[in-house]
Design a protein around this motif. Structure first.
Motif, mmCIF file in Angstrom:
data_model
loop_
_atom_site.group_PDB
_atom_site.id
_atom_site.type_symbol
_atom_site.label_atom_id
_atom_site.label_comp_id
_atom_site.label_asym_id
_atom_site.label_seq_id
_atom_site.Cartn_x
_atom_site.Cartn_y
_atom_site.Cartn_z
ATOM 1 N N ALA A 67 0.835 -1.208 0.000
ATOM 2 C CA ALA A 67 0.000 0.000 0.000
ATOM 3 C C ALA A 67 0.861 1.245 0.000
ATOM 4 O O ALA A 67 0.550 2.248 -0.668
ATOM 5 C CB ALA A 67 -0.927 -0.009 1.215
ATOM 6 N N LEU A 68 1.948 1.210 0.743
ATOM 7 C CA LEU A 68 2.833 2.383 0.813
ATOM 8 C C LEU A 68 3.469 2.690 -0.532
ATOM 9 O O LEU A 68 3.471 3.837 -0.993
ATOM 10 C CB LEU A 68 3.920 2.142 1.860
ATOM 11 C CG LEU A 68 3.489 2.204 3.323
ATOM 12 C CD1 LEU A 68 4.671 1.874 4.219
ATOM 13 C CD2 LEU A 68 2.946 3.585 3.653
ATOM 14 N N SER A 71 0.890 3.886 -3.219
ATOM 15 C CA SER A 71 0.446 5.253 -2.964
ATOM 16 C C SER A 71 1.580 6.249 -3.141
ATOM 17 O O SER A 71 1.366 7.389 -3.590
ATOM 18 C CB SER A 71 -0.146 5.370 -1.556
ATOM 19 O OG SER A 71 0.797 4.983 -0.582
ATOM 20 N N ARG A 190 -5.228 3.597 1.373
ATOM 21 C CA ARG A 190 -4.481 3.521 2.624
ATOM 22 C C ARG A 190 -5.399 3.244 3.816
ATOM 23 O O ARG A 190 -5.058 2.444 4.694
ATOM 24 C CB ARG A 190 -3.719 4.828 2.860
ATOM 25 C CG ARG A 190 -2.477 4.984 1.999
ATOM 26 C CD ARG A 190 -1.763 6.269 2.329
ATOM 27 N NE ARG A 190 -0.488 6.365 1.621
ATOM 28 C CZ ARG A 190 0.329 7.417 1.703
ATOM 29 N NH1 ARG A 190 -0.025 8.448 2.440
ATOM 30 N NH2 ARG A 190 1.473 7.437 1.045
ATOM 31 N N LEU A 202 -0.969 3.989 9.259
ATOM 32 C CA LEU A 202 -1.393 3.965 7.865
ATOM 33 C C LEU A 202 -2.768 4.616 7.704
ATOM 34 O O LEU A 202 -3.033 5.310 6.716
ATOM 35 C CB LEU A 202 -1.423 2.522 7.353
ATOM 36 C CG LEU A 202 -1.591 2.337 5.839
ATOM 37 C CD1 LEU A 202 -0.525 3.105 5.078
ATOM 38 C CD2 LEU A 202 -1.546 0.862 5.471
ATOM 39 N N GLY A 206 -3.734 7.882 5.520
ATOM 40 C CA GLY A 206 -4.852 7.940 4.583
ATOM 41 C C GLY A 206 -5.732 9.151 4.812
ATOM 42 O O GLY A 206 -6.175 9.811 3.864
#
Length: 359
Positions: A67-68, A71, A190, A202, A206
């Motif tokens: 996810a990191l 994004s 996120r 996280l 987001g």
């Protein structure tokens, strides 16, 4: 008697427990729950061995890392596109939005380090592992949001004192729309992954991205005002962006503060207590504590059992209690369960030797 994954329990506070006894209603409910649980095992066999727990922890960390990086790529491209327009147009509102987007992208770095550290095994110095690195990353994120708010405010005030026209207004409007779409996509991604794996940092990141999306829309309004000849529209929108950043700062700081202070959702505690009381042999829950270590939960429990049970029988109840917790509490990876004998008339308090250590 502690369950197989346990060490001696640090405290035993029976005063806070509630009397439940061996009422027939409880026994019937426990037998029904036990039957339902055994049927569940037949339909969905699984294991709670330590290797499986480690695999689940690594999987959640890997999902957080994915996810990191995704994004980071999306926000990086968004910030670069906006930066080009800032250089051409001189819009301070778009500059504030661009800086905020860039800062949001860079927060992936401390979170990435935290997720990598969280995979390391516990040591004799760090006996709980390195999951708390996520809390430190959350603090870095809060500091980053604060710095971006300060920079956006400074540039907006400077432009109010020294107003000038904004060039390439159509390009500014397009950059604002790109920023809004990119940030909202990243925010949803996120927050969804953060809640799934239990990462407060996280989720805070987001929320940060979501506010960036709203600030991008504010830039669009500033461009519209400038197109109508209002020179102060751009810096005023820049100040509005600062206010929006401060709002998300409040939410993110509260989320991180609660995690650092070992706060948990009371609903998790209620669910854990109900699961324990459904375990055959558990008379009472004397003490129940939950804490986050990174995006994983640990539990410390003291349950009251019949004082006439043998050591093996009491241990069996403790293991069953741990098993019930692993099913009932999402993202719980370990539980320390201590079995205390129920008080009997004329029997001394089994913890009397610890009384002089009480706070």
């Amino acid at each position: 008697m502690n369950s197989r994954h346990s060490h001696p329990h640090p405290q035993h506070d029976h005063g806070r427990g509630r009397e439940h006894g061996h009422a027939h209603g409880h026994e019937g409910r426990r037998r029904t729950a036990g039957l339902r649980h055994r049927l569940g095992h037949l339909l969905r066999p699984h294991s709670h061995e330590s290797a499986d727990k480690v695999d689940r922890a690594l999987e959640s960390s890997a999902e957080g890392m994915r996810a990191l990086w995704i994004s980071l790529a999306v926000l990086g491209v968004t910030a670069i596109a906006q930066a080009v327009v800032v250089v051409l147009s001189g819009s301070v509102a778009l500059l504030g939005d661009t800086v905020h987007n860039a800062a949001d992208a860079l927060t992936a770095l401390p979170l990435g380090v935290a997720f990598v550290l969280g995979r390391r095994a516990a040591t004799r110095r760090f006996t709980y592992g390195y999951g708390r690195a996520e809390d430190l990353a959350g603090i870095v994120i809060v500091v980053t949001i604060t710095a971006s708010a300060g920079f956006a405010a400074w540039t907006a005030v400077d432009r109010l004192l020294h107003p000038r026209d904004v060039a390439y207004l159509p390009a500014v409007a397009v950059a604002a729309v790109i920023g809004c779409i990119g940030n909202e996509w990243v925010a949803r991604y996120r927050i969804r992954v953060g809640r799934k794996i239990g990462s407060a940092a996280l989720v805070a990141d987001g929320l940060h991205a979501r506010t960036d999306g709203f600030t991008s829309l504010a830039v669009l309004l500033g461009a519209a005002g400038a197109a109508m000849g209002w020179r102060l529209a751009d810096p005023i929108v820049g100040l509005a962006i600062t206010a929006a950043i401060l709002l998300v700062l409040r939410d993110a700081a509260r989320e991180v503060f609660r995690r650092v202070m070992d706060a948990v959702d009371p609903a998790l505690v209620d669910g854990a207590e109900r699961a324990l009381l459904d375990v055959p042999g558990v008379r009472e829950v004397a003490e129940l504590r939950l804490r986050w270590i990174g995006h994983r939960l640990r539990a410390e429990v003291a349950v009251v059992v019949d004082g006439d049970l043998t050591v093996r029988q009491a241990h069996h109840v403790a293991v069953a209690a741990e098993h019930a917790l692993l099913h009932a509490v999402p993202r719980l990876t370990a539980a320390l369960v201590h079995a205390d004998p129920a008080p009997a008339p004329g029997m001394a308090d089994p913890h009397a030797g610890l009384a002089h250590h009480a706070a």
